[in-house]
Enzyme design. Structure first.
Site, PDB file in Angstrom:
ATOM      1  CD  GLU A   1       4.828   6.786   0.718  1.00 18.86           C
ATOM      2  OE1 GLU A   1       5.349   7.862   0.391  1.00 18.86           O
ATOM      3  OE2 GLU A   1       3.590   6.587   0.739  1.00 18.86           O
TER       4      GLU A   1
ATOM      5  CD  GLU B   1       0.271  10.219  -0.565  1.00 18.01           C
ATOM      6  OE1 GLU B   1       1.281  10.844  -0.886  1.00 18.01           O
ATOM      7  OE2 GLU B   1       0.291   9.004  -0.277  1.00 18.01           O
TER       8      GLU B   1
HETATM    9 MN    MN Z   1       1.920   7.749   0.408  1.00 14.76          MN
END
Ligand code: MN
Length: 290
Positions: A148, A242
């Site tokens: 990420e 998220e």
């Molecule tokens: Mn994230």
């Protein structure tokens, strides 16, 4: 479209004890999601049997994510920290394999949080070398690893899609992918639309997050452009919502992410609203027989 739509468990619960796992999985299914993303920060301590049972009952798919603590940073110059990080990643892979997850991602390339100085060449090389071993081990379980790209306050190594693609090329393993997140791209990228397209088939996972980590649509992220890029790319992977609020989140994670206020107070209302928002962008909520 073949995309799987997920939600991060942190919307519903602050940990993964069996009661929390049951609640998060049930609520994710009830609010229209196909997948739940489980925070696997300390995977060796998580309950495999309970997780498998609740997932099986719900029919949900699952992914796992984590961030490496600074004392387990694989980009560290200290061998002890690198070894601790590699062990945590291996434990996350083992947990993922045991619960039927085909994905482990997050801030797994470097310590998760604000670093006091830039990454060194040595630190970066350490991270690449460790990641190669983790990928090979994960590959034996059919698991894809996702890096990420996160904002500068959460990593000193991978802040942009381009840096992430360079790192992937350097590691050279087929099951290593880029994980992009609209919240982070909104901070670091010149042009998130371009960043998604340039990542191309290395894109393996996608997070929908608003600029203030709250509900989608109540911030400054240009979601239309990001969804257009995913469509243009022909991306068929997971898209996960998220969002974090101190109303729910584990205090340690809340502090690392600098969540100092409640962006929302009702997790179920937030999850429903976000799923509706995603539906409006071309991913309708499937009818479920149950
Ligand atoms: Mn994230």
């Amino acid at each position: 479209m073949g995309n799987v739509i997920g939600i991060h468990a942190g919307v519903f619960v602050g940990g993964w004890q069996p009661g929390q796992a049951r609640r998060a999985i049930e609520l994710a299914a009830q609010t229209g999601y196909d997948l739940i993303e489980i925070p696997a920060f300390n995977a060796a301590g998580l309950d495999v049997d309970a997780t498998r049972r609740y997932l099986g009952e719900s029919g949900l798919e699952v992914s796992c994510s984590l961030g490496l603590p600074m004392e387990a940073d694989i980009a560290s110059s200290e061998e002890g920290a690198r070894a601790a990080g590699e062990q945590l990643l291996n434990e996350a892979v083992d947990f993922a394999a045991a619960i039927g997850s085909r994905y482990v991602g997050g801030v797994i390339h470097s310590g998760f949080g604000k670093h006091p100085a830039p990454v060194t060449d040595h630190g970066r090389a350490n991270s690449v070398e460790t990641m190669r071993r983790v990928c090979r081990r994960a590959g034996e379980h059919g698991i894809t690893i996702g890096l990420e790209a996160v904002n500068r306050y959460e990593s000193h190594l991978l802040n942009t899609a381009a840096q992430t693609c360079d790192y992937i090329n350097e590691v050279g393993e087929p099951n290593l992918s880029a994980h992009l997140d609209t919240y982070h791209m909104n901070i670091e990228e010149v042009d998130p639309y371009r960043a998604i397209l340039d990542t191309g088939d290395r894109l393996g996972y996608f997070h929908i997050g608003e600029s203030n980590r709250g509900a989608p649509g109540a911030g400054t992220v240009d979601f239309d452009k990001s969804f257009a890029a995913l469509d243009e790319l022909g991306y068929e992977g997971v898209i996960t919502f998220e969002s974090f609020s101190s109303a729910v989140l584990d205090p340690n994670l809340s502090n690392t992410l600098a969540i100092w206020r409640n962006t929302w107070t009702d997790p179920v209302a937030c999850a429903r609203q976000a799923r509706g928002f995603i539906a409006e962008h071309g991913f309708p909520i499937p009818d479920r027989a149950d």
